[in-house]
Design a protein around this motif. Structure first.
Motif, PDB file in Angstrom:
ATOM      1  N   THR A 125      25.722   9.809  -1.316  1.00  0.00           N
ATOM      2  CA  THR A 125      24.237   8.844  -1.637  1.00  0.00           C
ATOM      3  C   THR A 125      23.915   9.088  -0.045  1.00  0.00           C
ATOM      4  O   THR A 125      23.878   8.589   0.647  1.00  0.00           O
ATOM      5  N   ILE A 126      21.988   8.281  -0.126  1.00  0.00           N
ATOM      6  CA  ILE A 126      21.074   9.349   0.652  1.00  0.00           C
ATOM      7  C   ILE A 126      20.380   7.634   1.189  1.00  0.00           C
ATOM      8  O   ILE A 126      19.374   7.638   0.432  1.00  0.00           O
ATOM      9  N   ALA A 127      20.211   7.407   1.974  1.00  0.00           N
ATOM     10  CA  ALA A 127      19.395   6.338   1.860  1.00  0.00           C
ATOM     11  C   ALA A 127      17.947   6.758   2.950  1.00  0.00           C
ATOM     12  O   ALA A 127      18.349   7.396   4.719  1.00  0.00           O
ATOM     13  N   LEU A 128      17.047   6.834   2.550  1.00  0.00           N
ATOM     14  CA  LEU A 128      15.674   8.086   3.011  1.00  0.00           C
ATOM     15  C   LEU A 128      15.398   7.100   3.035  1.00  0.00           C
ATOM     16  O   LEU A 128      14.346   6.290   1.738  1.00  0.00           O
ATOM     17  N   PHE A 129      14.867   7.603   4.600  1.00  0.00           N
ATOM     18  CA  PHE A 129      13.041   6.272   4.783  1.00  0.00           C
ATOM     19  C   PHE A 129      12.445   7.535   5.226  1.00  0.00           C
ATOM     20  O   PHE A 129      12.567   8.585   6.221  1.00  0.00           O
ATOM     21  N   ALA A 130      11.030   7.538   4.888  1.00  0.00           N
ATOM     22  CA  ALA A 130      10.224   8.209   5.286  1.00  0.00           C
ATOM     23  C   ALA A 130       8.494   7.349   5.951  1.00  0.00           C
ATOM     24  O   ALA A 130       8.774   6.270   5.358  1.00  0.00           O
ATOM     25  N   LEU A 131       7.890   8.134   7.011  1.00  0.00           N
ATOM     26  CA  LEU A 131       6.918   6.991   7.752  1.00  0.00           C
ATOM     27  C   LEU A 131       5.894   8.080   8.443  1.00  0.00           C
ATOM     28  O   LEU A 131       5.862   9.428   8.249  1.00  0.00           O
ATOM     29  N   PRO A 132       4.436   7.619   8.241  1.00  0.00           N
ATOM     30  CA  PRO A 132       3.785   8.063   8.950  1.00  0.00           C
ATOM     31  C   PRO A 132       3.470   8.926   9.818  1.00  0.00           C
ATOM     32  O   PRO A 132       3.038  10.146  10.123  1.00  0.00           O
ATOM     33  N   GLY A 133       4.518   8.975  11.527  1.00  0.00           N
ATOM     34  CA  GLY A 133       4.051   9.607  12.119  1.00  0.00           C
ATOM     35  C   GLY A 133       5.009   9.189  13.377  1.00  0.00           C
ATOM     36  O   GLY A 133       5.795   8.003  13.294  1.00  0.00           O
ATOM     37  N   ALA A 134       6.227  10.597  14.151  1.00  0.00           N
ATOM     38  CA  ALA A 134       6.713  10.097  15.366  1.00  0.00           C
ATOM     39  C   ALA A 134       6.319   9.865  16.320  1.00  0.00           C
ATOM     40  O   ALA A 134       5.334   9.540  16.205  1.00  0.00           O
ATOM     41  N   PHE A 135       6.684   8.937  17.106  1.00  0.00           N
ATOM     42  CA  PHE A 135       6.039   8.016  17.736  1.00  0.00           C
ATOM     43  C   PHE A 135       5.065   7.284  17.703  1.00  0.00           C
ATOM     44  O   PHE A 135       4.530   6.644  18.730  1.00  0.00           O
ATOM     45  N   THR A 136       5.173   6.983  16.781  1.00  0.00           N
ATOM     46  CA  THR A 136       4.224   5.344  16.483  1.00  0.00           C
ATOM     47  C   THR A 136       4.654   3.796  16.674  1.00  0.00           C
ATOM     48  O   THR A 136       5.971   4.303  15.844  1.00  0.00           O
ATOM     49  N   PRO A 137       3.789   3.298  16.798  1.00  0.00           N
ATOM     50  CA  PRO A 137       3.659   2.467  17.223  1.00  0.00           C
ATOM     51  C   PRO A 137       5.291   1.585  16.399  1.00  0.00           C
ATOM     52  O   PRO A 137       6.590   1.160  16.909  1.00  0.00           O
ATOM     53  N   THR A 138       4.713   0.837  14.933  1.00  0.00           N
ATOM     54  CA  THR A 138       6.182   0.669  14.243  1.00  0.00           C
ATOM     55  C   THR A 138       6.796   1.473  13.073  1.00  0.00           C
ATOM     56  O   THR A 138       8.213   1.137  13.931  1.00  0.00           O
ATOM     57  N   CYS A 139       7.397   2.618  13.433  1.00  0.00           N
ATOM     58  CA  CYS A 139       7.858   3.097  13.124  1.00  0.00           C
ATOM     59  C   CYS A 139       8.657   3.184  14.735  1.00  0.00           C
ATOM     60  O   CYS A 139       9.794   3.349  14.052  1.00  0.00           O
TER      61      CYS A 139
ATOM     62  N   LEU B 236       3.709  11.165  -2.645  1.00  0.00           N
ATOM     63  CA  LEU B 236       3.261   9.554  -1.529  1.00  0.00           C
ATOM     64  C   LEU B 236       3.022  10.358  -0.188  1.00  0.00           C
ATOM     65  O   LEU B 236       3.096  10.157   0.665  1.00  0.00           O
ATOM     66  N   THR B 237       1.940  10.620  -0.571  1.00  0.00           N
ATOM     67  CA  THR B 237       0.917  11.162   1.093  1.00  0.00           C
ATOM     68  C   THR B 237       0.338   9.985   1.255  1.00  0.00           C
ATOM     69  O   THR B 237       0.149   8.569   0.735  1.00  0.00           O
ATOM     70  N   LEU B 238      -0.403  10.115   3.005  1.00  0.00           N
ATOM     71  CA  LEU B 238      -0.888   8.555   3.066  1.00  0.00           C
ATOM     72  C   LEU B 238      -2.401   9.743   3.786  1.00  0.00           C
ATOM     73  O   LEU B 238      -1.984  10.880   4.842  1.00  0.00           O
ATOM     74  N   ASP B 239      -3.564   9.284   3.668  1.00  0.00           N
ATOM     75  CA  ASP B 239      -4.702  10.815   4.200  1.00  0.00           C
ATOM     76  C   ASP B 239      -5.250   9.498   5.516  1.00  0.00           C
ATOM     77  O   ASP B 239      -5.629   8.535   5.558  1.00  0.00           O
ATOM     78  N   LEU B 240      -4.769  10.079   6.445  1.00  0.00           N
ATOM     79  CA  LEU B 240      -4.521   9.684   7.934  1.00  0.00           C
ATOM     80  C   LEU B 240      -5.987  10.307   9.337  1.00  0.00           C
ATOM     81  O   LEU B 240      -6.208  10.170  10.267  1.00  0.00           O
ATOM     82  N   ALA B 241      -6.529  11.616   8.213  1.00  0.00           N
ATOM     83  CA  ALA B 241      -7.618  12.204   8.810  1.00  0.00           C
ATOM     84  C   ALA B 241      -8.729  11.140   9.888  1.00  0.00           C
ATOM     85  O   ALA B 241      -8.869  11.769  11.232  1.00  0.00           O
ATOM     86  N   SER B 242      -9.156  10.314   9.311  1.00  0.00           N
ATOM     87  CA  SER B 242     -10.100   9.213  10.050  1.00  0.00           C
ATOM     88  C   SER B 242      -9.580   9.007  11.333  1.00  0.00           C
ATOM     89  O   SER B 242     -10.850   8.479  12.284  1.00  0.00           O
ATOM     90  N   ARG B 243      -8.368   9.059  11.299  1.00  0.00           N
ATOM     91  CA  ARG B 243      -7.887   8.167  12.741  1.00  0.00           C
ATOM     92  C   ARG B 243      -6.919   9.462  13.742  1.00  0.00           C
ATOM     93  O   ARG B 243      -6.322   9.555  14.398  1.00  0.00           O
ATOM     94  N   GLY B 244      -7.643  11.041  13.330  1.00  0.00           N
ATOM     95  CA  GLY B 244      -7.316  11.665  13.791  1.00  0.00           C
ATOM     96  C   GLY B 244      -6.000  12.698  13.157  1.00  0.00           C
ATOM     97  O   GLY B 244      -5.027  13.345  14.325  1.00  0.00           O
ATOM     98  N   MET B 245      -5.186  11.750  11.901  1.00  0.00           N
ATOM     99  CA  MET B 245      -3.576  12.605  12.428  1.00  0.00           C
ATOM    100  C   MET B 245      -3.547  13.136  10.934  1.00  0.00           C
ATOM    101  O   MET B 245      -2.182  13.579  10.527  1.00  0.00           O
ATOM    102  N   GLY B 246      -4.962  13.071  10.307  1.00  0.00           N
ATOM    103  CA  GLY B 246      -3.997  14.276   9.074  1.00  0.00           C
ATOM    104  C   GLY B 246      -3.907  13.810   8.351  1.00  0.00           C
ATOM    105  O   GLY B 246      -3.385  12.133   7.430  1.00  0.00           O
ATOM    106  N   LEU B 247      -3.406  14.598   6.776  1.00  0.00           N
ATOM    107  CA  LEU B 247      -2.392  14.161   5.976  1.00  0.00           C
ATOM    108  C   LEU B 247      -0.692  14.301   6.745  1.00  0.00           C
ATOM    109  O   LEU B 247      -0.528  14.889   7.616  1.00  0.00           O
ATOM    110  N   ARG B 248      -0.350  12.775   6.514  1.00  0.00           N
ATOM    111  CA  ARG B 248       0.972  12.020   6.755  1.00  0.00           C
ATOM    112  C   ARG B 248       1.635  11.554   5.290  1.00  0.00           C
ATOM    113  O   ARG B 248       1.392  11.280   4.247  1.00  0.00           O
ATOM    114  N   SER B 249       2.372  11.217   5.462  1.00  0.00           N
ATOM    115  CA  SER B 249       3.654  10.552   5.148  1.00  0.00           C
ATOM    116  C   SER B 249       2.904   8.393   4.296  1.00  0.00           C
ATOM    117  O   SER B 249       2.704   8.550   5.395  1.00  0.00           O
ATOM    118  N   ASN B 250       2.860   8.543   3.546  1.00  0.00           N
ATOM    119  CA  ASN B 250       3.499   6.338   3.409  1.00  0.00           C
ATOM    120  C   ASN B 250       4.716   6.264   3.996  1.00  0.00           C
ATOM    121  O   ASN B 250       5.682   6.830   3.808  1.00  0.00           O
TER     122      ASN B 250
END
Length: 168
Positions: free
Chosen positions: A41-55, A118-132
């Motif tokens: 049983t895995i508790a998996l969480f994904a986020l837009p990027g390492a070292f980002t504020p909310t994450c 579950l992708t998130l397009d953050l190209a406009s913020r200079g981060m490219g394709l990320r995870s939602n």
């Protein structure tokens, strides 16, 4: 789009290890998602990027804080997945003091993330394709619950929500 009842995608994530042990050598180690999740049983969480504020301020610390309670609720492992390379995830793990509580898994080419849809397009913020930002409870490779955040939100993918689902 990924949903409850789906199997985790066949993908390889990368994990950085600073010490040898449990069959892992020092440095980047491949993690076959299907094999690593089998029978667990895995508790998996994904986020837009390492070292980002909310994450960094909320998401990862919440899972570190709730580690014992998640384990008591039947969770075998906690996985954090981000579209970052394994070296960045390793440095972030040190900074967040995740130790052996949270496996910090890099999805450098976004193969896992794209397979879930579950992708998130953050190209406009200079981060490219990320995870939602999302969390899921996975039982033997199958998604038992899935909590997907709305754009810019942090309301349902937190550790407390997943803990309540694990207890349920």
């Amino acid at each position: 789009m990924f949903k409850v009842g789906d199997r985790l995608p066949s993908a390889t994530l990368m994990e950085y290890s600073e010490v040898e042990g449990n069959g892992c050598s020092i440095g980047p180690n491949p993690v076959d998602v299907e094999k690593a999740a089998a029978g667990k049983t895995i508790a998996l969480f994904a986020l837009p990027g390492a070292f980002t504020p909310t994450c960094s301020a909320k998401h990862v610390p919440g899972y570190v804080e709730h580690y014992e309670a998640l384990r008591a609720a039947g969770v075998d492992e906690i996985w954090c997945v981000s579209v970052n390379d394994t070296y960045v995830m390793g440095a972030w793990a040190r900074e967040q003091k995740t130790g052996t509580k949270v496996r910090m898994l890099g999805d450098g080419s976004a193969a896992f993330t794209q397979a879930t849809g579950l992708t998130l397009d953050l190209a406009s913020r200079g981060m490219g394709l990320r995870s939602n930002r999302y969390s899921m409870l996975v039982k033997d490779g199958t998604v038992a619950s899935l909590n997907i955040e709305g754009p810019g939100k942090f309301e349902v993918s937190d550790a407390a929500t997943l803990l309540a689902q694990a207890k349920g």
